[in-house]
Design a protein around this motif. Structure first.
Motif, mmCIF file in Angstrom:
data_model
loop_
_atom_site.group_PDB
_atom_site.id
_atom_site.type_symbol
_atom_site.label_atom_id
_atom_site.label_comp_id
_atom_site.label_asym_id
_atom_site.label_seq_id
_atom_site.Cartn_x
_atom_site.Cartn_y
_atom_site.Cartn_z
ATOM 1 N N ILE A 1 54.089 -33.313 17.065
ATOM 2 C CA ILE A 1 52.983 -33.140 18.024
ATOM 3 C C ILE A 1 52.591 -31.666 18.161
ATOM 4 O O ILE A 1 51.414 -31.328 18.226
ATOM 5 C CB ILE A 1 53.389 -33.725 19.399
ATOM 6 N N ARG A 2 53.588 -30.790 18.154
ATOM 7 C CA ARG A 2 53.294 -29.368 18.433
ATOM 8 C C ARG A 2 52.349 -28.745 17.394
ATOM 9 O O ARG A 2 51.697 -27.742 17.656
ATOM 10 C CB ARG A 2 54.588 -28.562 18.574
ATOM 11 N N HIS A 3 52.267 -29.360 16.196
ATOM 12 C CA HIS A 3 51.347 -28.802 15.194
ATOM 13 C C HIS A 3 49.881 -29.032 15.569
ATOM 14 O O HIS A 3 48.999 -28.324 15.104
ATOM 15 C CB HIS A 3 51.599 -29.431 13.823
ATOM 16 N N LEU A 4 49.656 -30.067 16.384
ATOM 17 C CA LEU A 4 48.272 -30.414 16.701
ATOM 18 C C LEU A 4 47.912 -30.209 18.162
ATOM 19 O O LEU A 4 46.761 -30.402 18.559
ATOM 20 C CB LEU A 4 48.003 -31.888 16.335
ATOM 21 N N SER A 5 48.897 -29.880 18.983
ATOM 22 C CA SER A 5 48.645 -29.726 20.413
ATOM 23 C C SER A 5 49.297 -28.447 20.909
ATOM 24 O O SER A 5 50.306 -28.002 20.359
ATOM 25 C CB SER A 5 49.228 -30.923 21.161
ATOM 26 N N ASP A 6 48.722 -27.869 21.950
ATOM 27 C CA ASP A 6 49.312 -26.640 22.472
ATOM 28 C C ASP A 6 50.354 -26.936 23.548
ATOM 29 O O ASP A 6 50.786 -26.031 24.246
ATOM 30 C CB ASP A 6 48.226 -25.702 23.013
ATOM 31 N N VAL A 7 50.752 -28.187 23.662
ATOM 32 C CA VAL A 7 51.801 -28.514 24.629
ATOM 33 C C VAL A 7 53.121 -27.935 24.119
ATOM 34 O O VAL A 7 53.367 -27.911 22.904
ATOM 35 C CB VAL A 7 51.923 -30.054 24.809
ATOM 36 N N ASP A 8 53.948 -27.416 25.020
ATOM 37 C CA ASP A 8 55.220 -26.896 24.523
ATOM 38 C C ASP A 8 56.243 -28.037 24.441
ATOM 39 O O ASP A 8 56.082 -29.086 25.061
ATOM 40 C CB ASP A 8 55.714 -25.683 25.318
ATOM 41 N N ASN A 9 57.274 -27.793 23.630
ATOM 42 C CA ASN A 9 58.243 -28.856 23.335
ATOM 43 C C ASN A 9 58.928 -29.409 24.580
ATOM 44 O O ASN A 9 59.178 -30.602 24.684
ATOM 45 C CB ASN A 9 59.293 -28.342 22.347
ATOM 46 N N THR A 10 59.196 -28.533 25.544
ATOM 47 C CA THR A 10 59.891 -28.975 26.753
ATOM 48 C C THR A 10 59.027 -29.970 27.531
ATOM 49 O O THR A 10 59.510 -31.027 27.959
ATOM 50 C CB THR A 10 60.189 -27.755 27.669
ATOM 51 N N GLU A 11 57.748 -29.638 27.689
ATOM 52 C CA GLU A 11 56.835 -30.534 28.429
ATOM 53 C C GLU A 11 56.656 -31.847 27.678
ATOM 54 O O GLU A 11 56.590 -32.923 28.280
ATOM 55 C CB GLU A 11 55.468 -29.850 28.612
ATOM 56 N N CYS A 12 56.547 -31.738 26.386
ATOM 57 C CA CYS A 12 56.347 -32.919 25.540
ATOM 58 C C CYS A 12 57.550 -33.865 25.680
ATOM 59 O O CYS A 12 57.386 -35.069 25.920
ATOM 60 C CB CYS A 12 56.187 -32.465 24.086
#
Lengths: 242, 138
Positions: B116-127
């Protein structure tokens, strides 16, 4: 996006292209196409805190882009600029095959281009980016396994969707700017970047606007300089022949 | 109980439609906001059902899969979420139709966030937090 971005570009563009314009940046390898797109978007965003942009990279990874831009002194404004790394995503889901070439698997790229930023993201609010760069059209088209005629229809559809969403777009095209491709006629603007080697001991980078619908602009080439502060437009290039 | 967050917005309704909705609100002893929210929830659920039917049967047949993919969709596009989920299942020999809660480990969810992180600016912790919540925590 152009006049209020990198230093000196306002001398080439006498007015701002209408929002939703699609502009190609065309040039041979090593002519700073990607860097110019990054520089235009990031410098514009630094001056417009409410705006957001997305940079879509299909073949080169985000890590590589960031490394290259850092070396050129180009910094991205946090929470306003986001690189969608399709290259790494493709590797994540299918490192060894090319199943994305199936049309039904391809749609996600179109969806990704037009998706608002994530609800949990720092960019928040579900805002649509109003600025976009696609790197590159060649890589994008290579994802299709279809004949030239169908590809042309696909491209028309793609550009139409971008216009409909009023996303001002920079589309990077790798190739010889002298070789006409059908897409030149479909877009609103074409910017050429290159290296003038009239004086082999002193090659100079240049930028020239070939076409820009609805916008007054200079026809002459200008020097494209790498400075401590990133890219800047220099003086008109004297003695340039095409 | 966590308080709901609201966002103020302005919508223009057809005058007759407005009158009918207002009458319904009075009749049901509900606020206009509640009536409109309920209608929008229903519309979204209906759209999602239709999309599920068009896209992948496993979303309809496995509620756990559906919860995970739906949460992924808040960060990335639907097609990208489905592709990523299928591929991560395949690499573990999981069947998206029959995947169970026991198979969904933190490591599995982390692998989804890595994609997901490659396509979204959400950080891993939130994801990871969102995906964990979707499956009911650990």
């Amino acid at each position: 996006m152009f006049r209020d971005s990198i230093k000196g570009l306002e001398r080439i563009f006498h007015a701002e292209p209408p929002s939703g314009s699609i502009t190609m940046i065309v040039g041979k390898p090593g002519t700073l196409k990607s860097s110019l797109a990054h520089a235009i978007l990031s410098s514009y965003l630094w001056k417009h805190k409410g705006e957001k942009a997305v940079y879509i990279t299909i073949e080169e990874t985000e890590e590589s882009h960031i490394r290259n831009m850092r070396s050129l002194g180009i910094a991205f404004p946090k929470n306003q600029y986001f690189i969608k790394d399709i290259a790494s995503f493709k590797f994540e889901i299918a490192p060894e095959n090319d199943f994305l070439q199936d049309d039904k698997h391809f749609n996600f790229i179109m969806q990704e281009i037009s998706k608002p930023f994530g609800l949990y993201s720092a960019l928040a609010d579900g805002d649509f980016p109003r600025l976009m760069a696609l790197d590159s059209l060649n890589a994008f088209q290579n994802l299709f396994l279809i004949d030239a005629r169908r590809l042309r229809f696909r491209m028309q559809d793609f550009f139409q969707r971008l216009r409909h969403k009023r996303i001002s777009s920079l589309i990077i095209v790798e190739g010889d700017p002298e070789e006409m491709i059908p897409e030149y006629f479909m877009v609103d603007g074409v910017i050429e970047v290159g290296i003038d080697r009239s004086h082999p001991q002193m090659p100079k980078r240049y930028i020239v606007v070939r076409k820009m619908r609805g916008t007054k602009h200079e026809m002459a080439p200008y020097m494209l300089n790498i400075t401590e502060n990133g890219l800047e437009i220099g003086e008109p290039l004297i003695g340039w022949k095409k | 109980m966590v308080a709901k967050k609201y966002r103020r917005t302005t919508i223009e309704l057809d005058v007759n439609l407005y009158k009918r909705v207002k009458a319904l609100a009075v009749e049901k002893d509900m606020t206009l906001r509640e009536i409109i929210s309920e209608a929008l929830e229903e519309k979204l659920a209906q759209e999602e059902e239709e999309n599920d039917a068009m896209n992948s049967d496993f979303l309809r047949e496995n509620p756990l899969t559906k919860k995970i993919v739906r949460t992924m969709e808040t960060f990335i596009s639907r097609d990208a979420a489905i592709l990523l989920f299928i591929k991560k299942c395949e690499s573990r020999n999981y069947d998206p139709y029959t995947i169970t809660r026991e198979m969904v480990t933190e490591e599995f969810l982390s692998s989804l966030c890595n994609g997901i992180r490659h396509l979204s600016d959400v950080d891993n912790t939130e994801c990871l937090k969102a995906l964990k919540a979707a499956v009911g925590g650990f």
